[in-house]
Motif scaffolding. Sequence first.
Motif, PDB file in Angstrom:
ATOM      1  N   LYS A   9       0.816  -1.224   0.000  1.00  0.00           N
ATOM      2  CA  LYS A   9       0.000   0.000   0.000  1.00  0.00           C
ATOM      3  C   LYS A   9       0.848   1.270   0.000  1.00  0.00           C
ATOM      4  CE  LYS A   9      -3.917  -1.970   2.544  1.00  0.00           C
ATOM      5  NZ  LYS A   9      -4.650  -1.908   3.835  1.00  0.00           N
ATOM      6  N   CYS A  10       2.047   1.203   0.583  1.00  0.00           N
ATOM      7  CA  CYS A  10       2.887   2.395   0.725  1.00  0.00           C
ATOM      8  C   CYS A  10       3.207   2.985  -0.643  1.00  0.00           C
ATOM      9  CB  CYS A  10       4.176   2.027   1.459  1.00  0.00           C
ATOM     10  SG  CYS A  10       5.306   3.412   1.682  1.00  0.00           S
ATOM     11  N   GLN A  11       3.015   4.298  -0.768  1.00  0.00           N
ATOM     12  CA  GLN A  11       3.271   4.990  -2.029  1.00  0.00           C
ATOM     13  C   GLN A  11       4.492   5.898  -1.966  1.00  0.00           C
ATOM     14  OE1 GLN A  11       1.550   4.502  -5.014  1.00  0.00           O
ATOM     15  NE2 GLN A  11       0.878   2.747  -3.802  1.00  0.00           N
ATOM     16  N   GLY A  12       5.166   5.918  -0.826  1.00  0.00           N
ATOM     17  CA  GLY A  12       6.471   6.559  -0.749  1.00  0.00           C
ATOM     18  C   GLY A  12       6.483   8.066  -0.727  1.00  0.00           C
ATOM     19  N   SER A  14       6.527   9.725   2.134  1.00  0.00           N
ATOM     20  CA  SER A  14       7.303  10.036   3.340  1.00  0.00           C
ATOM     21  C   SER A  14       6.573  10.880   4.377  1.00  0.00           C
ATOM     22  CB  SER A  14       8.625  10.743   2.977  1.00  0.00           C
ATOM     23  OG  SER A  14       9.394   9.939   2.122  1.00  0.00           O
ATOM     24  N   ARG A  15       5.261  10.939   4.295  1.00  0.00           N
ATOM     25  CA  ARG A  15       4.542  11.735   5.282  1.00  0.00           C
ATOM     26  C   ARG A  15       4.788  11.200   6.700  1.00  0.00           C
ATOM     27  NH1 ARG A  15      -1.671  13.537   4.474  1.00  0.00           N
ATOM     28  NH2 ARG A  15      -0.825  14.011   2.429  1.00  0.00           N
ATOM     29  N   CYS A  16       4.842   9.883   6.838  1.00  0.00           N
ATOM     30  CA  CYS A  16       5.079   9.283   8.159  1.00  0.00           C
ATOM     31  C   CYS A  16       6.458   9.675   8.690  1.00  0.00           C
ATOM     32  CB  CYS A  16       4.956   7.774   8.076  1.00  0.00           C
ATOM     33  SG  CYS A  16       6.012   7.040   6.806  1.00  0.00           S
ATOM     34  N   TYR A  17       7.429   9.707   7.815  1.00  0.00           N
ATOM     35  CA  TYR A  17       8.792  10.071   8.219  1.00  0.00           C
ATOM     36  C   TYR A  17       8.867  11.532   8.669  1.00  0.00           C
ATOM     37  CZ  TYR A  17      13.784  10.960   7.876  1.00  0.00           C
ATOM     38  OH  TYR A  17      15.069  11.340   8.150  1.00  0.00           O
ATOM     39  N   TYR A  29      13.540   6.060  -2.430  1.00  0.00           N
ATOM     40  CA  TYR A  29      12.313   6.389  -3.169  1.00  0.00           C
ATOM     41  C   TYR A  29      11.200   6.864  -2.248  1.00  0.00           C
ATOM     42  CZ  TYR A  29      14.928   3.825  -6.636  1.00  0.00           C
ATOM     43  OH  TYR A  29      15.925   3.415  -7.471  1.00  0.00           O
ATOM     44  N   GLY A  30      11.504   6.978  -0.944  1.00  0.00           N
ATOM     45  CA  GLY A  30      10.519   7.468   0.009  1.00  0.00           C
ATOM     46  C   GLY A  30       9.671   6.394   0.656  1.00  0.00           C
ATOM     47  N   TYR A  31       9.892   5.143   0.276  1.00  0.00           N
ATOM     48  CA  TYR A  31       9.110   4.060   0.878  1.00  0.00           C
ATOM     49  C   TYR A  31       9.575   3.822   2.315  1.00  0.00           C
ATOM     50  CZ  TYR A  31       7.356   3.146  -3.777  1.00  0.00           C
ATOM     51  OH  TYR A  31       6.751   3.287  -4.993  1.00  0.00           O
ATOM     52  N   SER A  32       8.617   3.562   3.172  1.00  0.00           N
ATOM     53  CA  SER A  32       8.862   3.582   4.614  1.00  0.00           C
ATOM     54  C   SER A  32       8.851   2.200   5.257  1.00  0.00           C
ATOM     55  CB  SER A  32       7.758   4.440   5.246  1.00  0.00           C
ATOM     56  OG  SER A  32       7.789   4.348   6.641  1.00  0.00           O
ATOM     57  N   HIS A  33       9.606   2.076   6.355  1.00  0.00           N
ATOM     58  CA  HIS A  33       9.456   0.947   7.249  1.00  0.00           C
ATOM     59  C   HIS A  33       9.829   1.381   8.665  1.00  0.00           C
ATOM     60  CE1 HIS A  33      13.723   0.623   6.084  1.00  0.00           C
ATOM     61  NE2 HIS A  33      13.886   0.187   7.314  1.00  0.00           N
ATOM     62  N   ASN A  54      -2.336   9.812   9.633  1.00  0.00           N
ATOM     63  CA  ASN A  54      -1.979  10.738   8.552  1.00  0.00           C
ATOM     64  C   ASN A  54      -1.446  10.049   7.299  1.00  0.00           C
ATOM     65  OD1 ASN A  54      -2.131  13.802   9.339  1.00  0.00           O
ATOM     66  ND2 ASN A  54      -1.616  12.666  11.191  1.00  0.00           N
ATOM     67  N   CYS A  55      -1.440   8.737   7.283  1.00  0.00           N
ATOM     68  CA  CYS A  55      -1.011   8.027   6.071  1.00  0.00           C
ATOM     69  C   CYS A  55      -2.182   7.983   5.090  1.00  0.00           C
ATOM     70  CB  CYS A  55      -0.555   6.619   6.409  1.00  0.00           C
ATOM     71  SG  CYS A  55      -0.154   5.668   4.920  1.00  0.00           S
ATOM     72  N   PRO A  56      -2.064   8.652   3.959  1.00  0.00           N
ATOM     73  CA  PRO A  56      -3.191   8.718   3.019  1.00  0.00           C
ATOM     74  C   PRO A  56      -3.499   7.389   2.334  1.00  0.00           C
ATOM     75  CG  PRO A  56      -1.276   9.823   2.108  1.00  0.00           C
ATOM     76  CD  PRO A  56      -0.921   9.451   3.509  1.00  0.00           C
ATOM     77  N   GLU A  57      -2.566   6.448   2.429  1.00  0.00           N
ATOM     78  CA  GLU A  57      -2.772   5.141   1.778  1.00  0.00           C
ATOM     79  C   GLU A  57      -3.245   4.072   2.759  1.00  0.00           C
ATOM     80  OE1 GLU A  57      -2.512   5.375  -1.345  1.00  0.00           O
ATOM     81  OE2 GLU A  57      -1.445   7.290  -1.386  1.00  0.00           O
ATOM     82  N   ALA A  59      -1.536   2.631   4.926  1.00  0.00           N
ATOM     83  CA  ALA A  59      -0.509   1.591   4.849  1.00  0.00           C
ATOM     84  C   ALA A  59       0.080   1.233   6.206  1.00  0.00           C
ATOM     85  CB  ALA A  59       0.615   2.060   3.923  1.00  0.00           C
ATOM     86  N   ILE A  60      -0.169   2.069   7.222  1.00  0.00           N
ATOM     87  CA  ILE A  60       0.407   1.822   8.548  1.00  0.00           C
ATOM     88  C   ILE A  60      -0.641   1.163   9.440  1.00  0.00           C
ATOM     89  CG2 ILE A  60       1.465   2.864  10.578  1.00  0.00           C
ATOM     90  CD1 ILE A  60       2.346   5.186   8.723  1.00  0.00           C
ATOM     91  N   GLU A  61      -0.313  -0.016   9.919  1.00  0.00           N
ATOM     92  CA  GLU A  61      -1.206  -0.753  10.807  1.00  0.00           C
ATOM     93  C   GLU A  61      -0.596  -0.764  12.196  1.00  0.00           C
ATOM     94  OE1 GLU A  61      -1.273  -4.541   8.962  1.00  0.00           O
ATOM     95  OE2 GLU A  61      -2.224  -3.793   7.135  1.00  0.00           O
TER      96      GLU A  61
HETATM   97  S1  SF4 Z   1       3.621   4.568   5.118  1.00  0.00           S
HETATM   98 FE1  SF4 Z   1       2.040   5.981   4.338  1.00  0.00          FE
HETATM   99  S2  SF4 Z   1       2.771   8.074   4.781  1.00  0.00           S
HETATM  100 FE2  SF4 Z   1       4.503   6.647   5.003  1.00  0.00          FE
HETATM  101  S3  SF4 Z   1       5.518   6.717   3.018  1.00  0.00           S
HETATM  102 FE3  SF4 Z   1       4.098   4.977   2.981  1.00  0.00          FE
HETATM  103  S4  SF4 Z   1       2.188   5.739   2.139  1.00  0.00           S
HETATM  104 FE4  SF4 Z   1       3.421   7.523   2.695  1.00  0.00          FE
END
Ligand code: SF4
Length: 64
Positions: A9-12, A14-17, A29-33, A54-57, A59-61
């Motif tokens: 789901k992550c679209q990279g 970086s809002r979470c970061y 590429y901005g993809y998070s973990h 605040n993750c628009p996708e 993707a964070i559980e």
């Molecule tokens: S986890 Fe969500 S906010 Fe963080 S980079 Fe991925 S899609 Fe964006």
Amino acid sequence: MKIRVDESKCQGHSRCYIIAPELFEVDDYGYSHSRFGTDIPTDLEEKARLACENCPEFAIEIAD
Ligand code: SF4
């Protein structure tokens, strides 16, 4: 608290970061973990909730 970033789901963007750099790492590429794997420190739980909200996708559980 447990946390997981769903890579499918992550679209990279970086809002979470931006919200919690002490909790997340991003690749070139901005993809998070999570920096801590699945178990996160107690003092970062509030930031984890904020990043999740605040993750628009969606993707964070997180789970208590
Ligand atoms: S986890 Fe969500 S906010 Fe963080 S980079 Fe991925 S899609 Fe964006």
